[in-house]
Enzyme design. Sequence first.
Site, PDB file in Angstrom:
ATOM      1  N   ARG A  30       0.824  -1.230   0.000  1.00 20.95           N
ATOM      2  CA  ARG A  30       0.000   0.000   0.000  1.00 20.95           C
ATOM      3  C   ARG A  30       0.856   1.277   0.000  1.00 20.95           C
ATOM      4  NH1 ARG A  30      -3.183  -3.647  -0.811  1.00 20.95           N
ATOM      5  NH2 ARG A  30      -5.287  -3.808   0.035  1.00 20.95           N
ATOM      6  N   SER A  73     -11.008  -0.981   2.810  1.00 16.89           N
ATOM      7  CA  SER A  73     -10.303  -1.076   4.102  1.00 16.89           C
ATOM      8  C   SER A  73      -9.937   0.327   4.563  1.00 16.89           C
ATOM      9  CB  SER A  73      -9.000  -1.868   3.961  1.00 16.89           C
ATOM     10  OG  SER A  73      -9.247  -3.156   3.490  1.00 16.89           O
ATOM     11  N   GLU A  77      -5.457   3.767   5.963  1.00 18.47           N
ATOM     12  CA  GLU A  77      -5.100   3.576   4.558  1.00 18.47           C
ATOM     13  C   GLU A  77      -5.757   4.654   3.696  1.00 18.47           C
ATOM     14  OE1 GLU A  77      -6.992   1.598   1.404  1.00 18.47           O
ATOM     15  OE2 GLU A  77      -5.890  -0.242   1.849  1.00 18.47           O
TER      16      GLU A  77
HETATM   17  P1  FAD Z   1      -8.876   8.410  -5.484  1.00 16.27           P
HETATM   18  O1  FAD Z   1      -9.585   8.021  -4.222  1.00 16.27           O
HETATM   19  O2  FAD Z   1      -9.539   9.370  -6.379  1.00 16.27           O
HETATM   20  O3  FAD Z   1      -7.423   8.929  -5.099  1.00 16.27           O
HETATM   21  C1  FAD Z   1      -6.596   8.192  -4.234  1.00 16.27           C
HETATM   22  C2  FAD Z   1      -5.231   8.894  -4.114  1.00 16.27           C
HETATM   23  O4  FAD Z   1      -4.567   8.871  -5.376  1.00 16.27           O
HETATM   24  C3  FAD Z   1      -5.337  10.374  -3.759  1.00 16.27           C
HETATM   25  O5  FAD Z   1      -4.204  10.718  -2.985  1.00 16.27           O
HETATM   26  C4  FAD Z   1      -5.281  11.080  -5.096  1.00 16.27           C
HETATM   27  O6  FAD Z   1      -4.817  12.408  -5.018  1.00 16.27           O
HETATM   28  C5  FAD Z   1      -4.318  10.203  -5.859  1.00 16.27           C
HETATM   29  N1  FAD Z   1      -4.540  10.145  -7.305  1.00 16.27           N
HETATM   30  C6  FAD Z   1      -5.649   9.698  -7.936  1.00 16.27           C
HETATM   31  N2  FAD Z   1      -5.463   9.726  -9.270  1.00 16.27           N
HETATM   32  C7  FAD Z   1      -4.216  10.199  -9.483  1.00 16.27           C
HETATM   33  C8  FAD Z   1      -3.449  10.462 -10.649  1.00 16.27           C
HETATM   34  N3  FAD Z   1      -3.909  10.232 -11.896  1.00 16.27           N
HETATM   35  N4  FAD Z   1      -2.198  10.979 -10.501  1.00 16.27           N
HETATM   36  C9  FAD Z   1      -1.699  11.202  -9.264  1.00 16.27           C
HETATM   37  N5  FAD Z   1      -2.384  10.982  -8.122  1.00 16.27           N
HETATM   38  C10 FAD Z   1      -3.624  10.481  -8.234  1.00 16.27           C
HETATM   39  N6  FAD Z   1      -7.683  -0.953  -2.649  1.00 16.27           N
HETATM   40  C11 FAD Z   1      -6.837  -1.997  -2.766  1.00 16.27           C
HETATM   41  O7  FAD Z   1      -5.617  -1.804  -2.897  1.00 16.27           O
HETATM   42  N7  FAD Z   1      -7.286  -3.283  -2.730  1.00 16.27           N
HETATM   43  C12 FAD Z   1      -8.585  -3.587  -2.594  1.00 16.27           C
HETATM   44  O8  FAD Z   1      -8.959  -4.753  -2.577  1.00 16.27           O
HETATM   45  C13 FAD Z   1      -9.513  -2.499  -2.481  1.00 16.27           C
HETATM   46  N8  FAD Z   1     -10.828  -2.751  -2.319  1.00 16.27           N
HETATM   47  C14 FAD Z   1     -11.701  -1.709  -2.212  1.00 16.27           C
HETATM   48  C15 FAD Z   1     -13.067  -1.997  -2.065  1.00 16.27           C
HETATM   49  C16 FAD Z   1     -13.990  -0.971  -1.981  1.00 16.27           C
HETATM   50  C17 FAD Z   1     -15.460  -1.306  -1.849  1.00 16.27           C
HETATM   51  C18 FAD Z   1     -13.553   0.380  -2.060  1.00 16.27           C
HETATM   52  C19 FAD Z   1     -14.556   1.509  -2.017  1.00 16.27           C
HETATM   53  C20 FAD Z   1     -12.204   0.681  -2.178  1.00 16.27           C
HETATM   54  C21 FAD Z   1     -11.260  -0.366  -2.259  1.00 16.27           C
HETATM   55  N9  FAD Z   1      -9.880  -0.129  -2.376  1.00 16.27           N
HETATM   56  C22 FAD Z   1      -9.008  -1.174  -2.519  1.00 16.27           C
HETATM   57  C23 FAD Z   1      -9.359   1.258  -2.360  1.00 16.27           C
HETATM   58  C24 FAD Z   1      -9.408   1.943  -3.745  1.00 16.27           C
HETATM   59  O9  FAD Z   1     -10.197   1.214  -4.629  1.00 16.27           O
HETATM   60  C25 FAD Z   1      -8.002   2.091  -4.349  1.00 16.27           C
HETATM   61  O10 FAD Z   1      -7.166   2.834  -3.475  1.00 16.27           O
HETATM   62  C26 FAD Z   1      -8.034   2.796  -5.689  1.00 16.27           C
HETATM   63  O11 FAD Z   1      -6.774   2.707  -6.324  1.00 16.27           O
HETATM   64  C27 FAD Z   1      -8.432   4.270  -5.585  1.00 16.27           C
HETATM   65  O12 FAD Z   1      -8.634   4.746  -6.887  1.00 16.27           O
HETATM   66  P2  FAD Z   1      -9.381   6.128  -7.136  1.00 16.27           P
HETATM   67  O13 FAD Z   1      -9.263   6.443  -8.575  1.00 16.27           O
HETATM   68  O14 FAD Z   1     -10.746   6.070  -6.585  1.00 16.27           O
HETATM   69  O15 FAD Z   1      -8.457   7.105  -6.292  1.00 16.27           O
HETATM   70  N1  EPU Z   2     -11.142 -11.000   9.544  1.00 21.45           N
HETATM   71  C1  EPU Z   2     -11.831 -11.096  10.719  1.00 21.45           C
HETATM   72  N2  EPU Z   2     -12.845 -10.207  10.956  1.00 21.45           N
HETATM   73  C2  EPU Z   2     -13.185  -9.255  10.061  1.00 21.45           C
HETATM   74  C3  EPU Z   2     -12.465  -9.148   8.851  1.00 21.45           C
HETATM   75  C4  EPU Z   2     -11.436 -10.047   8.614  1.00 21.45           C
HETATM   76  O1  EPU Z   2     -11.545 -11.958  11.561  1.00 21.45           O
HETATM   77  O2  EPU Z   2     -14.131  -8.498  10.333  1.00 21.45           O
HETATM   78  C5  EPU Z   2     -10.089 -11.995   9.249  1.00 21.45           C
HETATM   79  C6  EPU Z   2     -10.585 -12.967   8.166  1.00 21.45           C
HETATM   80  O3  EPU Z   2     -11.311 -14.013   8.727  1.00 21.45           O
HETATM   81  C7  EPU Z   2      -9.293 -13.426   7.534  1.00 21.45           C
HETATM   82  C8  EPU Z   2      -8.379 -12.221   7.688  1.00 21.45           C
HETATM   83  O4  EPU Z   2      -8.971 -11.378   8.669  1.00 21.45           O
HETATM   84  O5  EPU Z   2      -8.758 -14.496   8.262  1.00 21.45           O
HETATM   85  C9  EPU Z   2      -8.177 -11.461   6.385  1.00 21.45           C
HETATM   86  O6  EPU Z   2      -9.434 -11.016   5.882  1.00 21.45           O
HETATM   87  P1  EPU Z   2      -9.676 -10.714   4.326  1.00 21.45           P
HETATM   88  O7  EPU Z   2      -9.301 -11.904   3.512  1.00 21.45           O
HETATM   89  O8  EPU Z   2     -11.042 -10.172   4.173  1.00 21.45           O
HETATM   90  O9  EPU Z   2      -8.603  -9.598   3.962  1.00 21.45           O
HETATM   91  P2  EPU Z   2      -8.104  -8.306   4.749  1.00 21.45           P
HETATM   92  O10 EPU Z   2      -6.716  -8.564   5.212  1.00 21.45           O
HETATM   93  O11 EPU Z   2      -9.098  -7.868   5.742  1.00 21.45           O
HETATM   94  C10 EPU Z   2      -6.963  -7.256   2.665  1.00 21.45           C
HETATM   95  C11 EPU Z   2      -6.950  -5.934   1.962  1.00 21.45           C
HETATM   96  C12 EPU Z   2      -8.157  -5.788   1.065  1.00 21.45           C
HETATM   97  C13 EPU Z   2      -8.135  -6.905   0.038  1.00 21.45           C
HETATM   98  C14 EPU Z   2      -8.161  -8.253   0.785  1.00 21.45           C
HETATM   99  C15 EPU Z   2      -8.024  -9.426  -0.144  1.00 21.45           C
HETATM  100  C16 EPU Z   2      -5.707  -4.392   3.341  1.00 21.45           C
HETATM  101  C17 EPU Z   2      -5.752  -3.226   4.258  1.00 21.45           C
HETATM  102  N3  EPU Z   2      -6.882  -4.850   2.916  1.00 21.45           N
HETATM  103  O12 EPU Z   2      -8.082  -7.243   3.549  1.00 21.45           O
HETATM  104  O13 EPU Z   2      -8.055  -4.545   0.382  1.00 21.45           O
HETATM  105  O14 EPU Z   2      -9.232  -6.825  -0.831  1.00 21.45           O
HETATM  106  O15 EPU Z   2      -7.054  -8.304   1.705  1.00 21.45           O
HETATM  107  O16 EPU Z   2      -6.709  -9.521  -0.580  1.00 21.45           O
HETATM  108  O17 EPU Z   2      -4.625  -4.874   3.025  1.00 21.45           O
HETATM  109  C18 EPU Z   2      -8.645  -2.229   0.501  1.00 21.45           C
HETATM  110  O18 EPU Z   2      -7.431  -1.983   0.488  1.00 21.45           O
HETATM  111  O19 EPU Z   2      -9.516  -1.330   0.494  1.00 21.45           O
HETATM  112  C19 EPU Z   2      -9.099  -3.619   0.498  1.00 21.45           C
HETATM  113  C20 EPU Z   2     -10.378  -3.971   0.551  1.00 21.45           C
END
Ligand code: FAD
Ligand code: EPU
Length: 337
Positions: free
Chosen positions: A164, A238, A333
Amino acid sequence: MIQIHQNVSLKNFNTFGIEAYARYFVEINHKEDLVELFSDTQWHDSPRLIMGGGSNMLFTQNFDGLVIKMNIRGIEHRINHEEVIIESGAGEVWNDLVTYCVGWEFAGMENLSLIPGSVGASPIQNIGAYGVELKDVFESCEAFEIATGAFKHFKKDDCKFAYRESIFKQELKNKYIIVSVKFKLSTQAQINIKYGAISDELLKREIVHPSIKDISLVVSAIRVSKLPDPSTIGNAGSFFKNPVLSKIKFDLIHAQFPEISHYLVNNEVKLAAGWLIEQCGWKGKVVGNTGTWKNQALVLVNHGNASGDEVLQLSDAIILSVKEKFNVILEREVNII
Ligand code: FAD
Ligand code: EPU
């Protein structure tokens, strides 16, 4: 020709669905628009916020400066033997790019299916999910340097990717605007099912030899079962990072909490923040207009008309209780604006 708008509501531009206004707002559709924008020197000193899909931001106040919304489109690919180079505009929706690659059966991005947001933001925090991180498929990106007006290329090693993290969140924060990203994929499927939840789901579906499309579908299904859909319930995924501890510190906590959810990463240990938060009694809890998600305690949600401050206060309370119970400090995050 770019157009600067004033007093624009950002409610529909952030997935938390928080009301906040931008003093100035501009949409960028071509990389040349950035040259035009910054030829006016007033924007060099003004506070600036670059936005993609607004899926990793929490607004706690109006933005008294210029919001730059990245809309640059276009996806192209070039195949050279087994290697595929994909180039995408920063404003493409990340999951549209994944769908494009899965449709062509280009391997590498399928585990990153259904992550919200834009392509341009994907290198900022080195997005990751289900055993794959952006850095595993990243080739290079092109970015506009605000101070000089020059376009520069960054290769993978330049970006200092980590969990991240990237150089764009650290020493180059707010200095560059990413306009396009190149990815290196493969025409040969190299299926990655080391994340337990994927193999469990494949087993349940009786899929023995999964295709790229199968992985994409399975990852999407897991995500839908755990994470709230921002179109119906505001959130930014997250809210905290999973904390990474030294082995020594981990052993102390492990002795007290033998069932603690954790993974070994090189010589360190990553804890599941969701587990820590759940153990503190927060999972599914509703606090005023906000709370944590019932299926994933790491996700803070907006139940309706939450303000950014309410969400921030809840996150403070969570940090405090995790610190008290486990002596672990959670790091946010999500970008707090
Ligand atoms: P924004 O929120 O618009 O911006 C994020 C940051 O990037 C800000 O600092 C912004 O200034 C900067 N930025 C954006 N675009 C540019 C650009 N073109 N040039 C320079 N800087 C820029 N993240 C994960 O890593 N893994 C996940 O599994 C994951 N799951 C998610 C699930 C949900 C339901 C949600 C809502 C979010 C999740 N995220 C996850 C977080 C998010 O999707 C990512 O961080 C994504 O990359 C953000 O993209 P955005 O375009 O919305 O960025
Ligand atoms: N867990 C719990 N309770 C909860 C949530 C999770 O006990 O309420 C336990 C689960 O049972 C599991 C472990 O935590 O054993 C990990 O959970 P999960 O697989 O859901 O993944 P996570 O570590 O919670 C991370 C990323 C996610 C990404 C998933 C899958 C971060 C901060 N988050 O979540 O990214 O989608 O792994 O790879 O690293 C995001 O960044 O926004 C995001 C959603």
